[in-house]
Design a protein around this motif. Structure first.
Motif, PDB file in Angstrom:
ATOM      1  N   GLN A  85     -40.158   1.853   9.053  1.00 22.60           N
ATOM      2  CA  GLN A  85     -40.042   3.093   7.145  1.00 22.60           C
ATOM      3  C   GLN A  85     -41.118   3.548   7.542  1.00 22.60           C
ATOM      4  O   GLN A  85     -42.260   3.772   8.408  1.00 22.60           O
ATOM      5  CB  GLN A  85     -40.489   2.457   6.675  1.00 22.60           C
ATOM      6  CG  GLN A  85     -39.518   0.903   5.420  1.00 22.60           C
ATOM      7  CD  GLN A  85     -39.991   0.310   4.912  1.00 22.60           C
ATOM      8  OE1 GLN A  85     -41.156   0.078   4.159  1.00 22.60           O
ATOM      9  NE2 GLN A  85     -38.403  -0.379   4.048  1.00 22.60           N
ATOM     10  N   ALA A  86     -40.771   5.092   7.017  1.00 21.12           N
ATOM     11  CA  ALA A  86     -41.911   5.947   6.670  1.00 21.12           C
ATOM     12  C   ALA A  86     -43.284   5.086   6.451  1.00 21.12           C
ATOM     13  O   ALA A  86     -43.752   4.311   5.860  1.00 21.12           O
ATOM     14  CB  ALA A  86     -41.603   7.321   5.849  1.00 21.12           C
ATOM     15  N   GLY A  87     -45.032   5.895   7.215  1.00 18.62           N
ATOM     16  CA  GLY A  87     -45.757   5.476   7.092  1.00 18.62           C
ATOM     17  C   GLY A  87     -46.526   4.260   8.452  1.00 18.62           C
ATOM     18  O   GLY A  87     -47.521   3.825   8.214  1.00 18.62           O
ATOM     19  N   GLY A  88     -45.184   3.807   9.124  1.00 17.83           N
ATOM     20  CA  GLY A  88     -45.078   2.444  10.307  1.00 17.83           C
ATOM     21  C   GLY A  88     -45.698   3.370  11.748  1.00 17.83           C
ATOM     22  O   GLY A  88     -46.049   4.831  11.222  1.00 17.83           O
ATOM     23  N   SER A  89     -45.884   1.835  11.824  1.00 12.96           N
ATOM     24  CA  SER A  89     -45.487   2.424  13.613  1.00 12.96           C
ATOM     25  C   SER A  89     -44.906   2.210  14.770  1.00 12.96           C
ATOM     26  O   SER A  89     -43.889   1.126  15.016  1.00 12.96           O
ATOM     27  CB  SER A  89     -47.268   1.941  14.105  1.00 12.96           C
ATOM     28  OG  SER A  89     -48.175   2.513  12.943  1.00 12.96           O
ATOM     29  N   LEU A  90     -44.531   2.885  15.956  1.00 14.74           N
ATOM     30  CA  LEU A  90     -43.788   2.693  17.031  1.00 14.74           C
ATOM     31  C   LEU A  90     -44.589   2.664  18.344  1.00 14.74           C
ATOM     32  O   LEU A  90     -45.120   3.646  18.149  1.00 14.74           O
ATOM     33  CB  LEU A  90     -42.505   2.669  17.105  1.00 14.74           C
ATOM     34  CG  LEU A  90     -41.324   1.959  16.022  1.00 14.74           C
ATOM     35  CD1 LEU A  90     -40.421   3.466  16.189  1.00 14.74           C
ATOM     36  CD2 LEU A  90     -40.990   0.484  16.456  1.00 14.74           C
ATOM     37  N   ARG A  91     -43.927   2.260  19.264  1.00 11.68           N
ATOM     38  CA  ARG A  91     -45.045   2.082  20.404  1.00 11.68           C
ATOM     39  C   ARG A  91     -43.546   2.122  21.762  1.00 11.68           C
ATOM     40  O   ARG A  91     -42.957   1.428  21.751  1.00 11.68           O
ATOM     41  CB  ARG A  91     -46.102   0.920  21.020  1.00 11.68           C
ATOM     42  CG  ARG A  91     -47.146   1.294  22.185  1.00 11.68           C
ATOM     43  CD  ARG A  91     -47.808   0.265  22.882  1.00 11.68           C
ATOM     44  NE  ARG A  91     -48.564   0.655  23.252  1.00 11.68           N
ATOM     45  CZ  ARG A  91     -48.854  -0.341  24.453  1.00 11.68           C
ATOM     46  NH1 ARG A  91     -48.635  -1.985  24.705  1.00 11.68           N
ATOM     47  NH2 ARG A  91     -49.547  -0.502  25.642  1.00 11.68           N
ATOM     48  N   THR A 136     -34.163   7.546  24.235  1.00 16.31           N
ATOM     49  CA  THR A 136     -34.625   5.829  23.663  1.00 16.31           C
ATOM     50  C   THR A 136     -34.524   6.047  22.078  1.00 16.31           C
ATOM     51  O   THR A 136     -35.352   7.010  21.014  1.00 16.31           O
ATOM     52  CB  THR A 136     -35.936   5.117  23.481  1.00 16.31           C
ATOM     53  OG1 THR A 136     -35.689   3.054  22.655  1.00 16.31           O
ATOM     54  CG2 THR A 136     -37.029   5.800  23.053  1.00 16.31           C
ATOM     55  N   GLN A 137     -33.893   5.676  20.505  1.00 15.64           N
ATOM     56  CA  GLN A 137     -33.076   6.114  19.486  1.00 15.64           C
ATOM     57  C   GLN A 137     -34.561   5.700  18.116  1.00 15.64           C
ATOM     58  O   GLN A 137     -35.121   4.664  18.571  1.00 15.64           O
ATOM     59  CB  GLN A 137     -32.443   5.790  18.678  1.00 15.64           C
ATOM     60  CG  GLN A 137     -32.114   6.087  17.087  1.00 15.64           C
ATOM     61  CD  GLN A 137     -32.589   7.355  17.094  1.00 15.64           C
ATOM     62  OE1 GLN A 137     -31.118   8.319  17.853  1.00 15.64           O
ATOM     63  NE2 GLN A 137     -32.237   8.429  16.183  1.00 15.64           N
ATOM     64  N   VAL A 138     -35.616   6.814  18.152  1.00 14.14           N
ATOM     65  CA  VAL A 138     -36.356   6.375  16.912  1.00 14.14           C
ATOM     66  C   VAL A 138     -35.725   6.780  15.204  1.00 14.14           C
ATOM     67  O   VAL A 138     -35.640   8.188  15.872  1.00 14.14           O
ATOM     68  CB  VAL A 138     -37.846   7.541  17.107  1.00 14.14           C
ATOM     69  CG1 VAL A 138     -38.778   6.465  16.234  1.00 14.14           C
ATOM     70  CG2 VAL A 138     -38.041   6.060  18.586  1.00 14.14           C
ATOM     71  N   THR A 139     -35.573   5.757  14.697  1.00 10.22           N
ATOM     72  CA  THR A 139     -35.681   6.527  13.000  1.00 10.22           C
ATOM     73  C   THR A 139     -36.393   5.933  11.977  1.00 10.22           C
ATOM     74  O   THR A 139     -36.779   4.812  11.767  1.00 10.22           O
ATOM     75  CB  THR A 139     -34.132   5.933  12.841  1.00 10.22           C
ATOM     76  OG1 THR A 139     -32.737   5.720  13.863  1.00 10.22           O
ATOM     77  CG2 THR A 139     -33.872   6.164  11.549  1.00 10.22           C
ATOM     78  N   VAL A 140     -36.928   6.752  11.007  1.00  6.44           N
ATOM     79  CA  VAL A 140     -38.589   6.758  10.338  1.00  6.44           C
ATOM     80  C   VAL A 140     -37.040   6.757   9.092  1.00  6.44           C
ATOM     81  O   VAL A 140     -36.795   8.144   8.925  1.00  6.44           O
ATOM     82  CB  VAL A 140     -39.353   7.212  10.698  1.00  6.44           C
ATOM     83  CG1 VAL A 140     -40.369   7.156   9.484  1.00  6.44           C
ATOM     84  CG2 VAL A 140     -39.497   7.766  12.143  1.00  6.44           C
ATOM     85  N   LYS A 183     -43.035   9.686  10.129  1.00 11.86           N
ATOM     86  CA  LYS A 183     -42.185  10.463   8.973  1.00 11.86           C
ATOM     87  C   LYS A 183     -40.646  10.729   9.389  1.00 11.86           C
ATOM     88  O   LYS A 183     -40.636  10.699  10.501  1.00 11.86           O
ATOM     89  CB  LYS A 183     -43.511  12.260   8.827  1.00 11.86           C
ATOM     90  CG  LYS A 183     -43.850  12.370   8.788  1.00 11.86           C
ATOM     91  CD  LYS A 183     -44.689  13.350   9.421  1.00 11.86           C
ATOM     92  CE  LYS A 183     -46.268  13.587   8.794  1.00 11.86           C
ATOM     93  NZ  LYS A 183     -47.132  15.066   9.032  1.00 11.86           N
ATOM     94  N   ALA A 184     -40.470  10.640   7.971  1.00 12.83           N
ATOM     95  CA  ALA A 184     -38.801  10.828   8.660  1.00 12.83           C
ATOM     96  C   ALA A 184     -38.400  11.915   9.306  1.00 12.83           C
ATOM     97  O   ALA A 184     -37.497  12.103  10.125  1.00 12.83           O
ATOM     98  CB  ALA A 184     -38.497  11.651   6.952  1.00 12.83           C
ATOM     99  N   GLU A 185     -39.222  13.432   9.643  1.00 16.65           N
ATOM    100  CA  GLU A 185     -38.700  13.936  10.452  1.00 16.65           C
ATOM    101  C   GLU A 185     -39.055  14.271  11.543  1.00 16.65           C
ATOM    102  O   GLU A 185     -38.883  14.659  12.877  1.00 16.65           O
ATOM    103  CB  GLU A 185     -39.710  15.943  10.196  1.00 16.65           C
ATOM    104  CG  GLU A 185     -40.870  15.061   9.556  1.00 16.65           C
ATOM    105  CD  GLU A 185     -41.352  14.906   8.704  1.00 16.65           C
ATOM    106  OE1 GLU A 185     -40.830  14.185   7.864  1.00 16.65           O
ATOM    107  OE2 GLU A 185     -42.783  15.652   8.087  1.00 16.65           O
ATOM    108  N   ASP A 186     -39.889  12.988  12.367  1.00 12.86           N
ATOM    109  CA  ASP A 186     -39.614  12.410  13.410  1.00 12.86           C
ATOM    110  C   ASP A 186     -39.140  11.203  13.364  1.00 12.86           C
ATOM    111  O   ASP A 186     -38.689  11.186  15.301  1.00 12.86           O
ATOM    112  CB  ASP A 186     -40.962  11.415  13.363  1.00 12.86           C
ATOM    113  CG  ASP A 186     -42.495  11.665  12.899  1.00 12.86           C
ATOM    114  OD1 ASP A 186     -43.086  10.979  12.708  1.00 12.86           O
ATOM    115  OD2 ASP A 186     -42.838  12.856  13.611  1.00 12.86           O
ATOM    116  N   THR A 187     -37.470  11.371  13.255  1.00 11.63           N
ATOM    117  CA  THR A 187     -36.402  10.696  13.407  1.00 11.63           C
ATOM    118  C   THR A 187     -35.985  11.331  15.052  1.00 11.63           C
ATOM    119  O   THR A 187     -35.867  12.864  14.703  1.00 11.63           O
ATOM    120  CB  THR A 187     -35.567  10.966  13.415  1.00 11.63           C
ATOM    121  OG1 THR A 187     -36.369   9.623  11.616  1.00 11.63           O
ATOM    122  CG2 THR A 187     -34.256   9.890  13.487  1.00 11.63           C
TER     123      THR A 187
END
Length: 123
Positions: A13-19, A117-121, A87-91
């Motif tokens: 979700q927007a505002g979250g984190s991934l590594r 690797t796919q990142v979807t926000v 953010k959504a635009e980081d998808t």
């Protein structure tokens, strides 16, 4: 031959984190600068950030400054991309790459690439 394998992508979700992680093999990892790029559908691949071979220098694209952090562990042949306040635009599909140029920002400066690797926000 050189092989780069990314992992850690997913849906957040927007505002979250991934590594994200990228493990390299078949190359002298500690002699390469490592970069992260991303490519959204219908767009060109763009620079996200890079780290020098000794991790003494990093560089980031303006949209991610203050939110993303690159690090590396040469003992594990691994580079990381910590992504916060997503953010959504980081998808996008995120790629790691290896370069003999320090903090290279252009696609053509990188010799080896991972498969992405796919990142979807979600907003």
């Amino acid at each position: 031959q050189a092989l780069l394998v990314e992992s850690g992508g997913g849906l957040v979700q927007a505002g979250g984190s991934l590594r994200l992680s990228c493990v390299a093999s078949g190359l002298a990892f500690s002699t390469y600068a490592m970069g992260w790029f991303r490519q959204a559908p219908g767009k060109e691949r763009e620079f996200v950030g890079a780290i020098s071979w000794r991790a003494s220098n990093t560089g980031y694209a303006p949209p991610v400054i203050g939110r993303f952090t690159i690090s590396r562990d040469n003992s594990k042949n691994t580079v990381y991309l910590q992504m916060n306040r997503l953010k959504a635009e980081d998808t996008a599909v995120y790629y790691c790459a290896a370069s003999l140029s320090a903090i290279a920002r252009k696609v053509e400066d990188y010799a080896y690439w991972g498969q992405g690797t796919q990142v979807t926000v979600s907003s």
